[in-house]
Scaffold this motif. Structure first.
Motif, short mmCIF file in Angstrom:
data_model
loop_
_atom_site.label_atom_id
_atom_site.label_comp_id
_atom_site.label_asym_id
_atom_site.label_seq_id
_atom_site.Cartn_x
_atom_site.Cartn_y
_atom_site.Cartn_z
N MET A 1 -18.53 -21.95 -17.49
CA MET A 1 -17.56 -23.02 -17.45
C MET A 1 -16.70 -22.87 -16.21
N LYS A 2 -16.58 -23.93 -15.43
CA LYS A 2 -15.85 -23.86 -14.18
C LYS A 2 -14.35 -23.83 -14.43
N SER A 3 -13.65 -23.06 -13.61
CA SER A 3 -12.20 -23.01 -13.72
C SER A 3 -11.60 -24.25 -13.11
N LYS A 4 -10.41 -24.62 -13.57
CA LYS A 4 -9.78 -25.85 -13.11
C LYS A 4 -8.92 -25.60 -11.88
N PRO A 5 -8.90 -26.56 -10.95
CA PRO A 5 -8.03 -26.42 -9.79
C PRO A 5 -6.57 -26.43 -10.22
N LEU A 6 -5.74 -25.76 -9.40
CA LEU A 6 -4.31 -25.79 -9.65
C LEU A 6 -3.80 -27.20 -9.43
N PHE A 7 -2.96 -27.73 -10.35
CA PHE A 7 -2.35 -29.02 -10.11
C PHE A 7 -1.02 -29.08 -10.83
N ALA A 8 -0.19 -30.04 -10.44
CA ALA A 8 1.18 -30.10 -10.90
C ALA A 8 1.32 -31.01 -12.09
N ASP B 1 -7.20 -10.05 -21.33
CA ASP B 1 -6.86 -9.78 -22.72
C ASP B 1 -6.80 -8.26 -22.91
N LEU B 2 -5.61 -7.75 -23.19
CA LEU B 2 -5.43 -6.31 -23.29
C LEU B 2 -6.05 -5.71 -24.55
N SER B 3 -6.39 -6.55 -25.51
CA SER B 3 -6.88 -6.02 -26.79
C SER B 3 -8.39 -5.81 -26.83
N ASN B 4 -9.15 -6.74 -26.21
CA ASN B 4 -10.60 -6.60 -26.37
C ASN B 4 -11.42 -7.03 -25.16
N SER B 5 -10.79 -7.23 -24.03
CA SER B 5 -11.54 -7.70 -22.87
C SER B 5 -11.68 -6.59 -21.84
N SER B 6 -12.83 -6.54 -21.20
CA SER B 6 -13.06 -5.54 -20.15
C SER B 6 -13.11 -6.17 -18.77
N ARG B 7 -12.82 -7.45 -18.68
CA ARG B 7 -12.89 -8.13 -17.39
C ARG B 7 -11.79 -9.17 -17.26
N TRP B 8 -11.56 -9.61 -16.03
CA TRP B 8 -10.60 -10.66 -15.75
C TRP B 8 -11.27 -12.01 -15.91
N SER B 9 -10.52 -12.98 -16.40
CA SER B 9 -11.01 -14.35 -16.51
C SER B 9 -10.23 -15.24 -15.56
N ILE B 10 -10.92 -16.17 -14.90
CA ILE B 10 -10.26 -17.10 -13.99
C ILE B 10 -9.77 -18.30 -14.79
N LEU B 11 -8.46 -18.53 -14.78
CA LEU B 11 -7.88 -19.66 -15.50
C LEU B 11 -7.91 -20.92 -14.65
N CYS B 12 -7.55 -20.78 -13.38
CA CYS B 12 -7.56 -21.93 -12.47
C CYS B 12 -7.50 -21.43 -11.04
N ASN B 13 -7.78 -22.30 -10.11
CA ASN B 13 -7.76 -21.97 -8.69
C ASN B 13 -7.38 -23.21 -7.89
N ASN B 14 -7.13 -23.03 -6.61
CA ASN B 14 -6.63 -24.14 -5.81
C ASN B 14 -7.71 -25.17 -5.49
N THR B 15 -8.98 -24.76 -5.54
CA THR B 15 -10.08 -25.69 -5.28
C THR B 15 -11.37 -25.11 -5.85
N ASN B 16 -12.32 -25.99 -6.16
CA ASN B 16 -13.64 -25.54 -6.61
C ASN B 16 -14.63 -25.43 -5.46
N ASP B 17 -14.18 -25.76 -4.25
CA ASP B 17 -15.03 -25.69 -3.07
C ASP B 17 -14.86 -24.33 -2.40
N GLY B 18 -15.83 -23.45 -2.59
CA GLY B 18 -15.74 -22.11 -2.02
C GLY B 18 -15.79 -22.09 -0.50
N CYS B 19 -16.20 -23.20 0.11
CA CYS B 19 -16.26 -23.26 1.58
C CYS B 19 -15.04 -23.94 2.19
N ALA B 20 -14.02 -24.23 1.38
CA ALA B 20 -12.83 -24.91 1.88
C ALA B 20 -12.04 -24.07 2.89
N PRO B 21 -11.89 -22.75 2.68
CA PRO B 21 -11.12 -21.94 3.64
C PRO B 21 -11.73 -21.99 5.03
#
Length: 339
Positions: free
Chosen positions: A1-8, A274-294
């Protein structure tokens, strides 16, 4: 599932939820010490007592493995996979296993000593430090004799923003060179004096080279970027009012820790763990879904291909990488050109 871009969502006003967690430290390596205050004369070495833990054992300050050597920083130590969240003197090469990190007995200076008798200051202080402390919110602090803060890692951010940490104008977060190398990379996030939050390639902090902005530049001056304990990311004006929310909602998750990070690829991502049962970080959102934007992600004679937000740099036809695996080195011709 794709993370959502940051928005106001300007109408979103939510109170911060104070999270309290106590983690067992019995499973942590014996090469760490748990203590509230660190007295003058205390020291660390990479192979023995390597770090000072916060009271709960969640955060640690001291040596961490970097390549074939060691660097000094703050890590999330109370999770299965240690995560570096702050690093000192990030562009200084790693040191060997016989280095010593010392809070001096005379003036309370935090010094990294190496076998070559080269002392490096970790904290630039104008007063004598009486003691230090690794706080449970991820802030490493030096105090004077009155208990006043004279230096703290939170006011010298590198590539992450932790909950309750503030990025005031004019300050930056700079990406790492690679995912496993915390040296300064080629992108940075700037909280500008005009209260606009902008992503730039290193060396080009001008509007035409920016590849993302919060568009809050017309709202006044002296803003700050803030991350709450509930994961809300927002910009405050000089009077303490919210100018803009950068997340669409508040993540009310008990036992969850958040982290804002400008990654090596130039994207700004909000993570949760999740400090209780997760062993990895999850991405909640990001500034863009285009990895080539930078801009400037790939070197000369290369082009960028994005797959599931992950960028890849490829050489133009007839060219080969100058240094295999180093995207910034670019590509050179791999054929003989006739005159």
């Amino acid at each position: 599932m794709k993370s959502k871009p940051l928005f106001a969502v300007s109408s979103l006003l939510a109170a911060s939820i104070i999270l309290f967690f106590v983690l067992s430290i019995s499973s942590l390596a014996s090469a760490q010490q748990t203590q509230s205050n660190i007295s003058r004369g205390s020291s660390l070495t990479p192979t023995k007592t390597s770090s000072w833990l916060s009271k709960s054992g969640l955060y640690a300050f001291g040596f961490y493995q970097r390549g074939n050597g060691y660097s000094v920083g703050v890590t999330l130590a109370g999770i299965p996979k240690k995560t570096v969240v702050w690093t000192a003197n990030r562009d200084v090469p790693p040191v060997s296993g016989n280095a010593t990190l010392l809070l001096t007995d005379t003036d309370g200076r935090l010094i990294l000593q190496t076998a070559q008798d080269q002392d490096t200051y970790i904290a630039d202080i104008q007063q004598t430090a009486s003691y230090a402390s690794m706080l449970d919110k991820g802030n490493f602090v030096l105090y004077n004799s009155d208990g006043g803060i004279i230096w703290q890692s939170f006011t010298h951010p590198t590539f992450t923003l932790l909950p309750t940490q503030i990025l005031p104008a004019p300050n930056d977060l700079s990406s790492s060179l690679f995912e496993t190398d915390q040296s300064t990379g080629i992108f940075f996030l700037r909280m500008q004096r005009d209260r606009n939050l902008v992503l730039y390639p290193i060396g080009n902090p001008v509007p035409e080279y920016s590849y993302w902005q919060s568009e809050t530049y017309d709202m006044g001056d002296k803003g700050s970027l803030n991350l709450d304990l509930d994961g809300r990311l927002y910009i405050l004006n000089a009077t303490g009012f919210t100018s803009k929310n950068l997340t669409s909602r508040v993540f009310r998750r008990r036992g969850t820790i958040f982290m804002l990070k400008i990654d090596w690829d130039g994207l700004l991502r909000l993570y949760s763990h999740d400090l209780s049962n997760s062993s990895r970080w999850s991405i909640l959102c990001n500034n863009t879904n285009d990895g080539c934007a930078p801009r400037g992600l790939c070197g000369f004679n290369m082009f960028c291909v994005s797959s599931d937000q992950k960028p890849g740099c490829r050489c133009l036809p007839g060219f080969a990488e100058v240094n295999q695996g180093n995207r910034t080195s670019g590509c050179e011709r791999n054929f003989a050109a006739e005159s």
